[in-house]
Design a protein around this motif. Sequence first.
Motif, PDB file in Angstrom:
ATOM      1  N   VAL A 138       0.128   5.040   1.844  1.00 41.18           N
ATOM      2  CA  VAL A 138       1.013   6.198   1.923  1.00 41.18           C
ATOM      3  C   VAL A 138       1.249   6.690   0.499  1.00 41.18           C
ATOM      4  O   VAL A 138       1.104   5.926  -0.464  1.00 41.18           O
ATOM      5  CB  VAL A 138       2.353   5.871   2.608  1.00 41.18           C
ATOM      6  CG1 VAL A 138       2.134   5.413   4.042  1.00 41.18           C
ATOM      7  CG2 VAL A 138       3.135   4.818   1.821  1.00 41.18           C
ATOM      8  N   GLY A 139       1.604   7.969   0.363  1.00 40.06           N
ATOM      9  CA  GLY A 139       1.822   8.550  -0.958  1.00 40.06           C
ATOM     10  C   GLY A 139       3.165   9.234  -1.043  1.00 40.06           C
ATOM     11  O   GLY A 139       3.515  10.040  -0.174  1.00 40.06           O
ATOM     12  N   LEU A 140       3.919   8.930  -2.099  1.00 35.68           N
ATOM     13  CA  LEU A 140       5.257   9.496  -2.293  1.00 35.68           C
ATOM     14  C   LEU A 140       5.261  10.412  -3.499  1.00 35.68           C
ATOM     15  O   LEU A 140       4.792  10.044  -4.584  1.00 35.68           O
ATOM     16  CB  LEU A 140       6.304   8.393  -2.480  1.00 35.68           C
ATOM     17  CG  LEU A 140       6.563   7.500  -1.270  1.00 35.68           C
ATOM     18  CD1 LEU A 140       5.677   6.259  -1.319  1.00 35.68           C
ATOM     19  CD2 LEU A 140       8.021   7.092  -1.172  1.00 35.68           C
ATOM     20  N   GLY A 141       5.821  11.608  -3.305  1.00 34.91           N
ATOM     21  CA  GLY A 141       5.871  12.579  -4.384  1.00 34.91           C
ATOM     22  C   GLY A 141       7.232  12.646  -5.036  1.00 34.91           C
ATOM     23  O   GLY A 141       8.046  11.727  -4.922  1.00 34.91           O
TER      24      GLY A 141
ATOM     25  N   ALA B  23       2.361  12.825   1.552  1.00 41.64           N
ATOM     26  CA  ALA B  23       3.168  13.801   0.802  1.00 41.64           C
ATOM     27  C   ALA B  23       4.638  13.560   1.119  1.00 41.64           C
ATOM     28  O   ALA B  23       5.376  14.476   1.478  1.00 41.64           O
ATOM     29  CB  ALA B  23       2.752  15.224   1.151  1.00 41.64           C
ATOM     30  N   ILE B  24       5.078  12.322   0.961  1.00 34.91           N
ATOM     31  CA  ILE B  24       6.430  11.925   1.330  1.00 34.91           C
ATOM     32  C   ILE B  24       7.419  12.406   0.276  1.00 34.91           C
ATOM     33  O   ILE B  24       7.249  12.115  -0.911  1.00 34.91           O
ATOM     34  CB  ILE B  24       6.506  10.399   1.494  1.00 34.91           C
ATOM     35  CG1 ILE B  24       5.581   9.947   2.633  1.00 34.91           C
ATOM     36  CG2 ILE B  24       7.938   9.935   1.756  1.00 34.91           C
ATOM     37  CD1 ILE B  24       5.359   8.445   2.684  1.00 34.91           C
ATOM     38  N   PRO B  25       8.445  13.133   0.676  1.00 34.52           N
ATOM     39  CA  PRO B  25       9.403  13.666  -0.306  1.00 34.52           C
ATOM     40  C   PRO B  25      10.425  12.622  -0.732  1.00 34.52           C
ATOM     41  O   PRO B  25      10.740  11.681  -0.003  1.00 34.52           O
ATOM     42  CB  PRO B  25      10.075  14.809   0.453  1.00 34.52           C
ATOM     43  CG  PRO B  25      10.037  14.357   1.888  1.00 34.52           C
ATOM     44  CD  PRO B  25       8.745  13.589   2.040  1.00 34.52           C
ATOM     45  N   ARG B  26      10.953  12.814  -1.925  1.00 37.22           N
ATOM     46  CA  ARG B  26      12.087  12.035  -2.426  1.00 37.22           C
ATOM     47  C   ARG B  26      13.010  12.980  -3.181  1.00 37.22           C
ATOM     48  O   ARG B  26      12.554  13.962  -3.768  1.00 37.22           O
ATOM     49  CB  ARG B  26      11.617  10.917  -3.386  1.00 37.22           C
ATOM     50  CG  ARG B  26      10.780   9.838  -2.736  1.00 37.22           C
ATOM     51  CD  ARG B  26      10.455   8.720  -3.719  1.00 37.22           C
ATOM     52  NE  ARG B  26       9.547   9.143  -4.772  1.00 37.22           N
ATOM     53  CZ  ARG B  26       9.261   8.417  -5.860  1.00 37.22           C
ATOM     54  NH1 ARG B  26       9.877   7.258  -6.062  1.00 37.22           N
ATOM     55  NH2 ARG B  26       8.403   8.864  -6.751  1.00 37.22           N
ATOM     56  N   PHE B  27      14.278  12.643  -3.212  1.00 34.24           N
ATOM     57  CA  PHE B  27      15.231  13.420  -3.997  1.00 34.24           C
ATOM     58  C   PHE B  27      15.393  12.764  -5.365  1.00 34.24           C
ATOM     59  O   PHE B  27      15.957  11.671  -5.476  1.00 34.24           O
ATOM     60  CB  PHE B  27      16.587  13.478  -3.307  1.00 34.24           C
ATOM     61  CG  PHE B  27      16.665  14.455  -2.169  1.00 34.24           C
ATOM     62  CD1 PHE B  27      16.686  15.825  -2.413  1.00 34.24           C
ATOM     63  CD2 PHE B  27      16.706  14.012  -0.861  1.00 34.24           C
ATOM     64  CE1 PHE B  27      16.763  16.737  -1.359  1.00 34.24           C
ATOM     65  CE2 PHE B  27      16.788  14.909   0.192  1.00 34.24           C
ATOM     66  CZ  PHE B  27      16.809  16.269  -0.054  1.00 34.24           C
TER      67      PHE B  27
ATOM     68  N   LYS C 262       0.826  -1.207   0.000  1.00 35.21           N
ATOM     69  CA  LYS C 262       0.000   0.000   0.000  1.00 35.21           C
ATOM     70  C   LYS C 262       0.867   1.268   0.000  1.00 35.21           C
ATOM     71  O   LYS C 262       0.636   2.209   0.748  1.00 35.21           O
ATOM     72  CB  LYS C 262      -0.971   0.006   1.183  1.00 35.21           C
ATOM     73  CG  LYS C 262      -2.118  -0.994   1.036  1.00 35.21           C
ATOM     74  CD  LYS C 262      -3.205  -0.763   2.068  1.00 35.21           C
ATOM     75  CE  LYS C 262      -4.436  -1.596   1.767  1.00 35.21           C
ATOM     76  NZ  LYS C 262      -5.541  -1.325   2.719  1.00 35.21           N
ATOM     77  N   MET C 263       1.861   1.267  -0.866  1.00 32.41           N
ATOM     78  CA  MET C 263       2.722   2.433  -1.064  1.00 32.41           C
ATOM     79  C   MET C 263       2.530   2.917  -2.498  1.00 32.41           C
ATOM     80  O   MET C 263       2.808   2.184  -3.439  1.00 32.41           O
ATOM     81  CB  MET C 263       4.194   2.075  -0.826  1.00 32.41           C
ATOM     82  CG  MET C 263       4.483   1.541   0.558  1.00 32.41           C
ATOM     83  SD  MET C 263       6.250   1.233   0.913  1.00 32.41           S
ATOM     84  CE  MET C 263       6.688   0.032  -0.364  1.00 32.41           C
TER      85      MET C 263
END
Length: 348
Positions: free
Chosen positions: A205-208, A222-226, A182-183
């Motif tokens: 969960v949601g990754l941006g 609204a999980i950040p990633r580089f 569920k990612m």
Amino acid sequence: MFKRLIISLIAMVSFSSHAAVILQYHHVATDTPAITSVTPEQFREQMDYLKQNQFVVRPLSEVLAAVKAGEPLADKTVVITFDDGYNNIADTAHLILKEYGFPYTIFVAIEPIEKQYSEMMSWQRLRQLADEGAEIANHSWAHEHLIRKQADESDEKWLARIAKSILDTEAAIAKHIGHNYKMLAYPYGEYNTEIEQWLTEQGYVGLGQQSGAVGKYTSMTAIPRFPVAGVYADLSSLKVKLHSLNMPVTALNLTNPELSDGQWRPELTVTLDMDDIYPHQLMCFVQGQGEKKPLWISENQFTIRAGLDLPPGRSRYNCTVPSKSSGRYYWFSQAWVRPKDDGSWIKE
């Protein structure tokens, strides 16, 4: 003096032990678009840097579970993710990661797999990687722009369509791979508050694709990633991001990235926990417009606003500030998505 030292050490442990950096890759190849690619040589150099500098590379699911539970993370925790599931990840990146013993996650859309696009991995290949420890997760059914409504589509029908895309993707991954995390990685990094609310209700969960470290102050939708590609693939600039900390944001006046009604210069008010921050050293950046000095409106609250209209498409406000206790940088990014003046979207 001794009291200040103790406070500084407590702050350093408190902030750094709850932070992790998530890296986002697409291609590891030399014959793919530079804007979404790193070369195999660059990728190996980056993985070697992680190994030689004692970074702790953990699976995404474990890190996010720890963040949600408020559990401490090892200092310099890093997560490696890939969007889309291109063959070059299996051909090249997987072999390098296996050599270093690093876990990773691949976010896949189902339609390209079902249609057997030549550049995309098959279910068989994805199962092989999963059997060797890779996590396979959700990138929507057809890699659609989730926030974009179809012609004459009501809000209810739009949300039902998006929900089906996400649920069907999760079911397909569970059927073919056998696990279910569920990612969701938002295609193009686009999302809005309605999607966030639905994800929360469904336990996702949601990754941006906005920059920053993840930690106790992060919204789990609204999980950040580089992003690591193109001009952002150089190790010298990546090093600073790998050491970044989770900006202690306690409140935002705006959380919906989707702009509307001509509000093309959103004024963002940010409230911070100031224990480990020198306010005069905080600097913000408006994508495409350069540095923008924040306006402090109280001891722990500042505002940032673009000087010019944000262009149609995706934009960011980024803010960074050094830690008092460690000198490493806190990093925060707010994503924005703007339609054209007539309400339509840029074709991509």
